[in-house]
Structures are given as structure tokens and as C-alpha cells.
Design an enzyme around this catalytic site. Structure first.
Site, short mmCIF file in Angstrom:
data_model
loop_
_atom_site.label_atom_id
_atom_site.label_comp_id
_atom_site.label_asym_id
_atom_site.label_seq_id
_atom_site.Cartn_x
_atom_site.Cartn_y
_atom_site.Cartn_z
N CYS A 1 87.79 15.69 55.16
CA CYS A 1 87.50 16.69 56.19
C CYS A 1 86.48 16.17 57.20
O CYS A 1 85.32 15.95 56.87
CB CYS A 1 86.99 17.96 55.50
SG CYS A 1 86.38 19.22 56.62
N CYS B 1 83.48 18.44 57.77
CA CYS B 1 82.60 18.39 56.59
C CYS B 1 81.68 17.17 56.68
O CYS B 1 80.48 17.26 56.38
CB CYS B 1 83.43 18.31 55.31
SG CYS B 1 84.48 19.72 54.98
#
Length: 123
Positions: free
Chosen positions: A71, A74
Site C-alpha cells: 500500500c 500506508c
């Protein structure tokens, strides 16, 4: 509640509950069982083995970053989360839970997906 009242702090290494007087939290301390520092200024890696101890037994709040290695957003947020851990400890514990590796815990909190779209910055 007095300043000397103990607070339960869960060891990030062995998950032993340690009683630390509230007025001594800023001094950090070490685990009475394994000798590991109770606070490192870094988010702890949460797993199925230690998640419930940190969530349910600790005397300080736990803030969890549910993330995945693939991600992009993230990964972009990770440095800010680490900086927050350094500032908020010892009064708040920050932890990171890899939703790919710990799917059972992610499911418990209805984390079904993480947005796969990466953030693009205009130059």
C-alpha cells in the site's frame, strides 16, 4: 488516582505486564522479566501473539495502524506514525498491524481492504 498508582505496561518483546508508577512513566523502564526497554519511541509490530495483551491489558491507550506492505499511502504515512510514537510514548502506545500477515485480527475489526490506489503528487 495518585501519581504513584501503578500503570500496567505490556513489554513489547515478551508481552509481560509490568507495573510502573504513573509518575515514573517518563523514565521508561525495563521489563522485569526479559529486561527489554518498555518504550522505544517506535511503533510496535502487532501480531496475533501480542495484540490482545497490548489492547486489553495495558493501562495506556493503543493506537493501531492497519497497513499492508504493498500500500503506497500506508508507506507514505509510516514516517509520520513513527514520529508520533516518539512524541506520544510513554502515555500512548502506537502499533502497526500488517493486515496481510494478520488477517484474523483484521477481520475482527472488519478491515476488508486497503485502497490499492497510490497517491500521486503533482510536480
Amino acid at each position: 488516582m495518585s501519581a504513584a498508582d501503578p500503570v500496567l505496561i505490556i513489554c513489547p518483546a515478551c508481552t509481560t505486564a509490568n507495573r510502573v508508577p504513573r509518575d515514573k512513566l517518563a523514565g521508561g523502564g525495563k521489563c522485569g522479566r526479559c529486561g527489554t526497554a518498555l518504550f522505544t519511541g517506535q511503533p510496535i509490530a502487532l501480531t496475533v501473539q501480542n495484540f490482545d495483551a497490548h489492547l486489553g491489558k495495558s493501562g495506556i491507550p493503543l493506537v493501531v495502524d492497519f497497513w499492508a506492505a504493498w500500500c503506497g499511502p500506508c508507506r507514505q504515512m509510516a514516517p509520520a506514525f513513527e514520529a508520533a510514537a516518539a512524541k506520544l510514548e510513554p502515555y500512548v502506545r502506537l502499533g502497526k498491524l500488517d493486515t496481510e500477515a494478520e488477517q484474523a485480527i483484521a477481520a475482527r475489526y472488519a478491515i476488508r481492504s486497503i485502497d490499492r490506489k497510490s497517491t500521486r503528487l503533482n510536480s
